[in-house]
Write a protein that holds these residues in place. Structure first.
Motif, PDB file in Angstrom:
ATOM      1  N   GLU A 190       6.741  49.015  -1.005  1.00  0.00           N
ATOM      2  CA  GLU A 190       6.669  50.164  -1.425  1.00  0.00           C
ATOM      3  C   GLU A 190       7.564  50.856  -2.451  1.00  0.00           C
ATOM      4  OE1 GLU A 190       6.690  49.395   1.733  1.00  0.00           O
ATOM      5  OE2 GLU A 190       5.447  50.405   2.971  1.00  0.00           O
ATOM      6  N   PHE A 238       3.579  65.513   5.971  1.00  0.00           N
ATOM      7  CA  PHE A 238       2.808  64.840   4.703  1.00  0.00           C
ATOM      8  C   PHE A 238       3.545  63.395   4.690  1.00  0.00           C
ATOM      9  CE2 PHE A 238       3.108  63.144   0.426  1.00  0.00           C
ATOM     10  CZ  PHE A 238       1.869  63.111   0.196  1.00  0.00           C
ATOM     11  N   ARG A 259       2.568  61.404   8.130  1.00  0.00           N
ATOM     12  CA  ARG A 259       1.271  60.817   7.747  1.00  0.00           C
ATOM     13  C   ARG A 259       1.294  59.448   6.808  1.00  0.00           C
ATOM     14  NH1 ARG A 259      -2.684  63.720  10.310  1.00  0.00           N
ATOM     15  NH2 ARG A 259      -2.079  65.792  11.080  1.00  0.00           N
ATOM     16  N   ASN A 260       2.093  59.600   5.865  1.00  0.00           N
ATOM     17  CA  ASN A 260       2.202  58.691   4.764  1.00  0.00           C
ATOM     18  C   ASN A 260       3.077  57.600   4.865  1.00  0.00           C
ATOM     19  OD1 ASN A 260      -0.154  59.413   2.711  1.00  0.00           O
ATOM     20  ND2 ASN A 260       0.851  61.294   3.452  1.00  0.00           N
ATOM     21  N   SER A 261       3.914  57.297   6.020  1.00  0.00           N
ATOM     22  CA  SER A 261       4.757  56.367   6.154  1.00  0.00           C
ATOM     23  C   SER A 261       4.456  55.530   7.029  1.00  0.00           C
ATOM     24  CB  SER A 261       6.404  57.079   6.508  1.00  0.00           C
ATOM     25  OG  SER A 261       6.184  57.983   7.539  1.00  0.00           O
TER      26      SER A 261
END
Length: 497
Positions: free
Chosen positions: A140, A469, A472-474
């Motif tokens: 990432e 946020f 939820r995105n990690s």
């Protein structure tokens, strides 16, 4: 003024300095690749002399050539003779490649350390070496760096603006390093505070002058590193604040042993057949998700195992040292805690092998009598002292069932007839085997972190939107990736922080 031609050897040393300087940065980025002695030798014998000669040569040229014909021509390349310009350009490109690798490697190491400290969202960390812990790769972050490079290059399209941004970033790093070095002088080297102040005053004054000079170019590209640092600062602060509040909620609301003992062996609920494995990040105490579950659904399995999976900074953990097993409460409660330790190069087994190893580890600890009973004291340090590493394999015999109706393999255990096993342990083993035959269920806790009613607007914005946020995105916990979905029960719980 008469033109003074710089010696060719000095110009080549400028290129060598660039290559060696960035190579030293790469070594400093991760000490796992090179030893401290090799870095000291490289810096003192090659990098530092090249640095002095390079700046002396460039300063000699610029002192005689104050005017530059074109704006795009900078002092370094205009000082290179025509015959040596292409070789120096090749060396500069190689130095840029090495420098980019230093930045990437250093970014990976910093992100890994920040993630371990709870200051950065969880990311996938790939260990590329089974011998050196520091050699890692983060997909990432690699993609983010590529996108940022493309955005800055396409957005500026000007080497002067890129140079202004790079200059402010470099001098800021040097200034911060000087400030941190003063702390090392006092805290690690145990030197006088006045010596640390003198160190900051001498080096910090020089770097502050360069820093102020770089700020003049703020609107001409130098704002980019400041903006990126501000964005990453917000992300790290929001994640650390939310993680800290979530951990405080877990610690404050975990179930005490005294409360558990007051319920009796049945725990005040209906105990059904089977083994329930509750995943938790706590190595001591009982998570709040357990009380939340039994409050809303007063039934649970006859054998409960609180499972905690931890990664340790070694390549591999030997199988006989992987499981750390202990009792929670008296034996008749049938509550166990198991800490499973994996090295960073260990491959997680599939659910069937893991279930077999887990049950065998608990059974072996019961059979050998190594499992101590946690008393009424809810002290985490005492709990950890009573955990026992289970070594060796269990003497329990396993027989694979010949049935082929179900796609999942079934393993049936038989308690051996041994005079070394007392009656209480034999009954406990028999109940464990019966529960294993009934099946295993995995209970995962899913937390929804929300700000308390009456919290400030800033706290609601940080927790309800920013932290939510990022969460939820990690990436989720590692154990969530290796549990069988058919036997998984996810329990949601609101964390009001």
């Amino acid at each position: 003024m008469d033109d003074v031609e710089v010696p060719a050897a000095c110009i080549i040393l400028i290129g060598l300095f660039a290559l060696q300087h960035y190579g030293s940065e790469a070594m400093f980025a991760d000490l796992g690749h090179f030893s401290q002695l090799s870095i000291k030798i490289a810096f003192t014998s090659v990098v530092y002399p090249s640095l002095i000669l390079a700046y002396m040569g460039q300063a000699a040229y610029l002192s005689q050539h104050h005017l530059i014909e074109s704006d795009y021509r900078i002092g370094f390349y205009v000082s290179v003779p025509e015959k040596l310009r292409w070789p120096v350009l090749v060396i500069a490109i190689l130095a840029a490649v090495v420098g980019s690798q230093a930045i990437i490697t250093g970014t990976f190491s910093i992100i890994k350390q920040c993630s371990a400290l709870g200051c950065f969202p969880r990311v996938k960390i790939v260990h590329t070496s089974s011998k050196i812990h520091g050699q890692i790769y983060i997909p990432e972050i690699n993609w983010i760096l590529m996108l940022l490079c493309l955005a800055v290059t396409i957005g500026f399209r000007d080497t002067n603006r890129l140079g202004n941004a790079s200059g402010l970033a470099v001098i800021t790093v040097m200034l911060v390093t000087t400030c941190l070095m003063s702390l090392v002088i006092v805290l690690c080297w145990h030197q006088s505070v006045f010596f640390a102040i003198g160190f900051i005053f001498f080096f910090g004054t020089i770097e502050a002058l360069y820093f102020s000079a770089s700020l003049i170019k703020f609107l001409e590209g130098a704002w980019v590193p400041i903006a990126l640092a501000f964005i990453f600062l917000i992300v790290m602060y929001v994640w650390h604040y939310g993680t800290l509040k979530k951990y405080e909620f877990d610690v404050q609301n975990k179930i005490s042993i005294n409360w558990l003992l007051s319920l009796g062996p049945s725990l005040g609920i209906v105990r059904v057949r089977g083994i329930g494995i509750i995943h938790t990040e706590l190595v001591s105490g009982i998570p709040a998700i357990f009380s939340h579950f039994v409050t809303n659904l007063p039934a649970f399995h006859q054998v409960l195992v609180f499972l905690c999976i931890k990664s340790v900074p070694v390549p591999h953990v030997r199988p006989e040292e992987r499981f750390l097993v202990g009792h929670i409460g008296p034996r008749e409660f049938r509550l166990y805690r198991c800490i499973v330790r994996y090295g960073y190069r260990d491959v997680h087994k599939d659910d069937l092998d893991f279930e077999k190893d887990l049950v065998c580890s608990v059974a072996e600890s019961i059979r050998s009598g190594k499992v101590e009973i946690n008393g009424v004291d809810d002290n985490s340090e005492k709990d950890e002292e009573k955990m026992t590493v289970v070594a060796g394999t269990s003497e329990l015999k396993e027989i694979r069932s010949p049935t082929v109706v179900r796609p999942r393999k079934r393993v049936r255990f038989i308690v051996p007839e041994s005079p070394k096993i007392d009656r209480g342990a034999r009954e406990e083993l028999q109940e464990l085997m019966e529960a294993r035959e009934a099946g295993i269920a995995y209970i995962l806790g899913h937390s929804y972190v929300k700000a308390k009613p009456g919290s400030s607007m800033v706290k609601k914005l940080v927790i309800n939107y920013g932290y939510d946020f990022l969460r939820r995105n990690s990436r989720g916990p590692s154990y969530a990736l290796c549990v069988p979905h058919a036997s998984t029960l996810e329990v949601g719980m609101n964390y009001l922080v």
